[in-house]
Design an enzyme around this catalytic site. Structure first.
Site, PDB file in Angstrom:
ATOM      1  N   ILE A 152       0.836  -1.208   0.000  1.00 33.39           N
ATOM      2  CA  ILE A 152       0.000   0.000   0.000  1.00 33.39           C
ATOM      3  C   ILE A 152       0.870   1.258   0.000  1.00 33.39           C
ATOM      4  O   ILE A 152       0.613   2.213  -0.749  1.00 33.39           O
ATOM      5  CB  ILE A 152      -0.957  -0.002   1.213  1.00 33.39           C
ATOM      6  CG1 ILE A 152      -1.887  -1.222   1.137  1.00 33.39           C
ATOM      7  CG2 ILE A 152      -1.756   1.292   1.277  1.00 33.39           C
ATOM      8  CD1 ILE A 152      -2.687  -1.486   2.398  1.00 33.39           C
ATOM      9  N   SER A 183      11.588  -5.228   5.664  1.00 32.98           N
ATOM     10  CA  SER A 183      11.294  -6.569   6.183  1.00 32.98           C
ATOM     11  C   SER A 183      10.307  -7.276   5.258  1.00 32.98           C
ATOM     12  O   SER A 183      10.427  -8.467   5.012  1.00 32.98           O
ATOM     13  CB  SER A 183      10.759  -6.496   7.618  1.00 32.98           C
ATOM     14  OG  SER A 183       9.676  -5.603   7.695  1.00 32.98           O
ATOM     15  N   GLY A 186       8.826  -5.016   2.595  1.00 31.56           N
ATOM     16  CA  GLY A 186       8.851  -4.099   1.451  1.00 31.56           C
ATOM     17  C   GLY A 186      10.023  -4.398   0.522  1.00 31.56           C
ATOM     18  O   GLY A 186      10.987  -5.058   0.915  1.00 31.56           O
ATOM     19  N   ALA A 207       3.922   1.760   7.725  1.00 34.09           N
ATOM     20  CA  ALA A 207       4.763   0.651   8.197  1.00 34.09           C
ATOM     21  C   ALA A 207       4.110  -0.046   9.372  1.00 34.09           C
ATOM     22  O   ALA A 207       3.564   0.603  10.261  1.00 34.09           O
ATOM     23  CB  ALA A 207       6.137   1.177   8.614  1.00 34.09           C
ATOM     24  N   ALA A 208       4.178  -1.363   9.351  1.00 36.41           N
ATOM     25  CA  ALA A 208       3.605  -2.107  10.476  1.00 36.41           C
ATOM     26  C   ALA A 208       4.017  -3.563  10.407  1.00 36.41           C
ATOM     27  O   ALA A 208       4.428  -4.057   9.361  1.00 36.41           O
ATOM     28  CB  ALA A 208       2.080  -2.038  10.433  1.00 36.41           C
ATOM     29  N   TYR A 214      -2.785  -7.851  16.926  1.00 37.58           N
ATOM     30  CA  TYR A 214      -2.680  -6.875  15.828  1.00 37.58           C
ATOM     31  C   TYR A 214      -3.798  -5.832  15.921  1.00 37.58           C
ATOM     32  O   TYR A 214      -3.548  -4.621  15.860  1.00 37.58           O
ATOM     33  CB  TYR A 214      -2.743  -7.626  14.487  1.00 37.58           C
ATOM     34  CG  TYR A 214      -2.914  -6.739  13.274  1.00 37.58           C
ATOM     35  CD1 TYR A 214      -1.858  -5.981  12.778  1.00 37.58           C
ATOM     36  CD2 TYR A 214      -4.141  -6.670  12.611  1.00 37.58           C
ATOM     37  CE1 TYR A 214      -2.020  -5.177  11.653  1.00 37.58           C
ATOM     38  CE2 TYR A 214      -4.305  -5.870  11.482  1.00 37.58           C
ATOM     39  CZ  TYR A 214      -3.251  -5.124  11.018  1.00 37.58           C
ATOM     40  OH  TYR A 214      -3.421  -4.322   9.909  1.00 37.58           O
ATOM     41  N   LYS A 244      -3.304  -1.795  16.723  1.00 37.08           N
ATOM     42  CA  LYS A 244      -3.807  -0.735  15.843  1.00 37.08           C
ATOM     43  C   LYS A 244      -4.717   0.220  16.628  1.00 37.08           C
ATOM     44  O   LYS A 244      -4.633   1.438  16.498  1.00 37.08           O
ATOM     45  CB  LYS A 244      -4.570  -1.342  14.654  1.00 37.08           C
ATOM     46  CG  LYS A 244      -3.676  -2.022  13.624  1.00 37.08           C
ATOM     47  CD  LYS A 244      -2.902  -0.986  12.814  1.00 37.08           C
ATOM     48  CE  LYS A 244      -2.015  -1.607  11.755  1.00 37.08           C
ATOM     49  NZ  LYS A 244      -1.214  -0.626  11.022  1.00 37.08           N
ATOM     50  N   ASN A 293     -10.263  -4.988   3.407  1.00 36.56           N
ATOM     51  CA  ASN A 293      -9.253  -5.880   2.820  1.00 36.56           C
ATOM     52  C   ASN A 293      -8.772  -5.274   1.506  1.00 36.56           C
ATOM     53  O   ASN A 293      -9.525  -5.213   0.542  1.00 36.56           O
ATOM     54  CB  ASN A 293      -9.848  -7.261   2.551  1.00 36.56           C
ATOM     55  CG  ASN A 293      -9.997  -8.041   3.837  1.00 36.56           C
ATOM     56  OD1 ASN A 293     -10.730  -7.638   4.735  1.00 36.56           O
ATOM     57  ND2 ASN A 293      -9.282  -9.131   3.945  1.00 36.56           N
ATOM     58  N   PHE A 321     -11.509 -21.566   2.558  1.00 33.26           N
ATOM     59  CA  PHE A 321     -11.691 -22.035   3.941  1.00 33.26           C
ATOM     60  C   PHE A 321     -13.100 -21.697   4.408  1.00 33.26           C
ATOM     61  O   PHE A 321     -13.629 -20.626   4.103  1.00 33.26           O
ATOM     62  CB  PHE A 321     -10.637 -21.414   4.860  1.00 33.26           C
ATOM     63  CG  PHE A 321      -9.257 -21.923   4.562  1.00 33.26           C
ATOM     64  CD1 PHE A 321      -8.866 -23.198   4.962  1.00 33.26           C
ATOM     65  CD2 PHE A 321      -8.352 -21.154   3.845  1.00 33.26           C
ATOM     66  CE1 PHE A 321      -7.598 -23.692   4.661  1.00 33.26           C
ATOM     67  CE2 PHE A 321      -7.083 -21.632   3.534  1.00 33.26           C
ATOM     68  CZ  PHE A 321      -6.705 -22.900   3.946  1.00 33.26           C
TER      69      PHE A 321
HETATM   70  P1  NAD Z   1       3.309  -4.512   3.626  1.00 31.76           P
HETATM   71  O1  NAD Z   1       3.896  -5.592   4.480  1.00 31.76           O
HETATM   72  O2  NAD Z   1       3.367  -4.680   2.150  1.00 31.76           O
HETATM   73  O3  NAD Z   1       3.926  -3.111   3.996  1.00 31.76           O
HETATM   74  C1  NAD Z   1       4.451  -2.807   5.273  1.00 31.76           C
HETATM   75  C2  NAD Z   1       5.758  -2.048   5.080  1.00 31.76           C
HETATM   76  O4  NAD Z   1       6.266  -1.677   6.359  1.00 31.76           O
HETATM   77  C3  NAD Z   1       6.843  -2.874   4.398  1.00 31.76           C
HETATM   78  O5  NAD Z   1       7.484  -2.100   3.409  1.00 31.76           O
HETATM   79  C4  NAD Z   1       7.802  -3.231   5.536  1.00 31.76           C
HETATM   80  O6  NAD Z   1       9.122  -3.480   5.076  1.00 31.76           O
HETATM   81  C5  NAD Z   1       7.661  -2.015   6.433  1.00 31.76           C
HETATM   82  N1  NAD Z   1       7.979  -2.276   7.836  1.00 31.76           N
HETATM   83  C6  NAD Z   1       7.518  -3.313   8.590  1.00 31.76           C
HETATM   84  N2  NAD Z   1       8.036  -3.235   9.827  1.00 31.76           N
HETATM   85  C7  NAD Z   1       8.822  -2.123   9.856  1.00 31.76           C
HETATM   86  C8  NAD Z   1       9.625  -1.523  10.864  1.00 31.76           C
HETATM   87  N3  NAD Z   1       9.744  -2.057  12.078  1.00 31.76           N
HETATM   88  N4  NAD Z   1      10.292  -0.400  10.559  1.00 31.76           N
HETATM   89  C9  NAD Z   1      10.210   0.154   9.300  1.00 31.76           C
HETATM   90  N5  NAD Z   1       9.464  -0.383   8.316  1.00 31.76           N
HETATM   91  C10 NAD Z   1       8.787  -1.503   8.589  1.00 31.76           C
HETATM   92  O7  NAD Z   1       1.795  -4.376   4.120  1.00 31.76           O
HETATM   93  P2  NAD Z   1       0.574  -3.557   3.475  1.00 31.76           P
HETATM   94  O8  NAD Z   1      -0.484  -4.548   3.169  1.00 31.76           O
HETATM   95  O9  NAD Z   1       1.049  -2.628   2.431  1.00 31.76           O
HETATM   96  O10 NAD Z   1       0.077  -2.727   4.746  1.00 31.76           O
HETATM   97  C11 NAD Z   1       0.352  -1.332   4.914  1.00 31.76           C
HETATM   98  C12 NAD Z   1      -0.388  -0.840   6.139  1.00 31.76           C
HETATM   99  O11 NAD Z   1      -1.802  -1.007   5.963  1.00 31.76           O
HETATM  100  C13 NAD Z   1      -0.039  -1.585   7.423  1.00 31.76           C
HETATM  101  O12 NAD Z   1      -0.013  -0.649   8.471  1.00 31.76           O
HETATM  102  C14 NAD Z   1      -1.202  -2.536   7.604  1.00 31.76           C
HETATM  103  O13 NAD Z   1      -1.394  -2.891   8.953  1.00 31.76           O
HETATM  104  C15 NAD Z   1      -2.343  -1.704   7.060  1.00 31.76           C
HETATM  105  N6  NAD Z   1      -3.500  -2.497   6.597  1.00 31.76           N
HETATM  106  C16 NAD Z   1      -3.380  -3.298   5.503  1.00 31.76           C
HETATM  107  C17 NAD Z   1      -4.492  -4.006   5.046  1.00 31.76           C
HETATM  108  C18 NAD Z   1      -4.431  -4.878   3.823  1.00 31.76           C
HETATM  109  O14 NAD Z   1      -5.470  -5.438   3.434  1.00 31.76           O
HETATM  110  N7  NAD Z   1      -3.287  -5.036   3.163  1.00 31.76           N
HETATM  111  C19 NAD Z   1      -5.709  -3.893   5.734  1.00 31.76           C
HETATM  112  C20 NAD Z   1      -5.787  -3.083   6.859  1.00 31.76           C
HETATM  113  C21 NAD Z   1      -4.681  -2.354   7.264  1.00 31.76           C
END
Ligand code: NAD
Length: 313
Positions: A12, A34, A36, A74-75, A145, A149, A174, A205
Site C-alpha cells: 500500500i 522486512s 517491502g 509501516a507495520a 494486531y 492498531k 481488505n 476455507f
Molecule cells: P506490507 O507488508 O506490504 O507493507 C508494510 C511495510 O512496512 C513494508 O514495506 C515493511 O518493510 C515495512 N515495515 C515493517 N516493519 C517495519 C519496521 N519495524 N520499521 C520500518 N518499516 C517496517 O503491508 P501492506 O499490506 O502494504 O500494509 C500497509 C499498512 O496497511 C499496514 O499498516 C497494515 O497494517 C495496514 N492495513 C493493511 C491491510 C491490507 O489489506 N493489506 C488492511 C488493513 C490495514
C-alpha cells in the site's frame, strides 16, 4: 511540501508514494525492508533504511528530511504473526509507532499532519449478518494486531490533545491490487491470482462448515486507498476517522469464482475447514468515504487491473 511515507516500500505504501509524487510532493520513505521491496519504489525517492523500533534512527530520519506530512503505513501487518508473537507486534506497532510520534513532535519538527493506516477488519471484530460497521461501531479487536492498531489510534488522540499533532485515521477493509505479495500470510486475492496463474487449485476455507461460501469480506482496490491517503494528508477529509472500503460483501467462494473467470484459469476450487481466528463476517459502512471521495472501484474492474499486473510480472 514534503511527505514521509513509513512502509513506503510495501504494497500500500508504494501506491501512496506514487500518488504523492504525481501530486507534486517531495517524497521520502522510511522502511526496514522486512516485507517491502526496493523494486516497489519509483526512481529518485529518498530512502531512510531504518527500523521504527530503532528510536535514534527514527528521530534522525524525521529530523533530516523535515517532512510537513507523514503517512504511517509501516507495520507488523499480519494477524497470525501477532497471534504467535504478540510482543513483536507490540514492539513494531506500538513502541515503533511511539518513536515515530515522538520524532514528529520533537523540537524543530515541521510535521503538521499524520495519516495512519489502521484496520477496519481486525478492529471491529465480527459484524453480524445484515449490519455494516460504521466508524462508531463496537471496537472489539480479537488479536494482538487489532489491539495494537487500536492502541495507536488512541495514542494519536493523546498526541493531538497534548502535543498539538493533527492526524487522520484511515481504517482499511481488505486491500488488494498490484504489488500485493502473494507469499505473505494475508491477501487472499494475491494468493488466488498466484495460484490461478500457476494452474494450482484455490482453497476456500469454511466460515462455519466445509463447503459453505467461506468468510464474508469487504474488498477495496488499492487505488482507492491511495486516493484516501492523499486527501487525508492534505487535511481535506472532514473526519478524524474514516472507513476505507467498498461496502460490498463478497464471500471467499465468490471471489475465487471471479478470479477464475478473470484469468480464464482451469484451476479448481477446493474446500478447507474453518481456520482458527478468522472473523466470519467483516463489512464496512462507507458512507463517510463515499461522501468525501465518491464511489469506490467496482470489484470486477479492480480485479481486471490486478490480473494484468500479475500476468505481466
Ligand atoms: P506490507 O507488508 O506490504 O507493507 C508494510 C511495510 O512496512 C513494508 O514495506 C515493511 O518493510 C515495512 N515495515 C515493517 N516493519 C517495519 C519496521 N519495524 N520499521 C520500518 N518499516 C517496517 O503491508 P501492506 O499490506 O502494504 O500494509 C500497509 C499498512 O496497511 C499496514 O499498516 C497494515 O497494517 C495496514 N492495513 C493493511 C491491510 C491490507 O489489506 N493489506 C488492511 C488493513 C490495514
Amino acid at each position: 511540501m514534503r511527505v514521509l511515507v513509513t512502509g513506503g516500500a510495501g504494497f500500500i505504501g508504494s501506491h501512496v508514494v506514487v500518488g504523492a509524487l504525481s501530486a507534486g510532493f517531495e517524497v521520502a520513505v522510511l522502511d526496514n525492508f522486512s516485507s517491502g521491496k526496493r523494486a516497489n519504489l519509483p526512481a529518485g525517492v529518498q530512502v531512510f533504511e531504518a527500523d521504527l523500533r530503532d528510536r535514534d534512527a527514527t528521530l534522525r530520519a524525521v529530523a533530516d528530511f523535515q517532512p510537513e506530512l507523514v503517512s504511517h503505513q509501516a507495520a507488523q501487518a499480519s494477524v497470525s504473526v501477532s497471534m504467535k508473537d504478540p510482543r513483536f507486534d507490540a514492539e513494531v506497532n506500538i513502541i515503533g509507532g511511539i518513536n515515530l510520534l515522538d520524532a514528529c513532535t520533537a523540537a524543530g519538527s515541521r510535521v503538521r499532519q499524520v495519516v495512519f493506516a489502521s484496520t477496519g477488519g481486525a478492529i471491529y471484530g465480527e459484524v453480524p449478518e445484515g449490519e455494516r460497521a460504521s466508524e462508531s461501531f463496537q471496537l472489539e479487536p480479537q488479536s494482538p494486531y487489532g489491539i495494537s492498531k487500536l492502541t495507536f489510534e488512541r495514542l494519536l488522540a493523546v498526541y493531538g490533545d497534548h502535543r498539538g499533532l493533527k492526524s487522520t485515521v484511515l481504517r482499511y477493509a481488505n486491500v488488494y491490487g498490484p504489488r500485493q505479495d502473494p507469499h505473505g500470510e494475508a491477501g487472499v486475492i494475491a494468493i488466488f491470482f498466484d495460484a490461478a496463474l500457476a494452474g494450482r487449485n484455490l482453497t476456500v476455507f469454511a466460515r462455519r462448515a466445509v463447503g459453505d461460501g467461506g468468510c464474508v469480506r469487504d474488498y477495496v482496490y488499492v487505488a482507492d486507498v491511495a486516493r484516501a491517503n492523499l486527501r487525508a494528508l492534505t487535511g481535506e477529509l472532514p473526519h478524524p476517522v474514516i472507513n476505507v472500503g467498498s461496502g460490498r460483501a463478497t464471500t471467499t467462494l465468490e471471489l475465487a469464482e471471479r478470479i477464475l473467470a478473470t484469468t480464464a484459469a482451469r484451476s479448481s476450487i477446493e474446500h478447507g475447514g474453518v481456520r482458527a481466528g478468522d472473523i466470519g463476517r467483516s463489512l464496512l459502512d462507507v458512507t463517510r468515504f463515499e461522501q468525501t471521495l465518491g464511489a469506490s472501484t467496482p470489484l470486477d474492474g479492480g480485479l481486471a487491473e490486478t490480473a494484468e499486473w500479475y500476468r505481466a510480472r
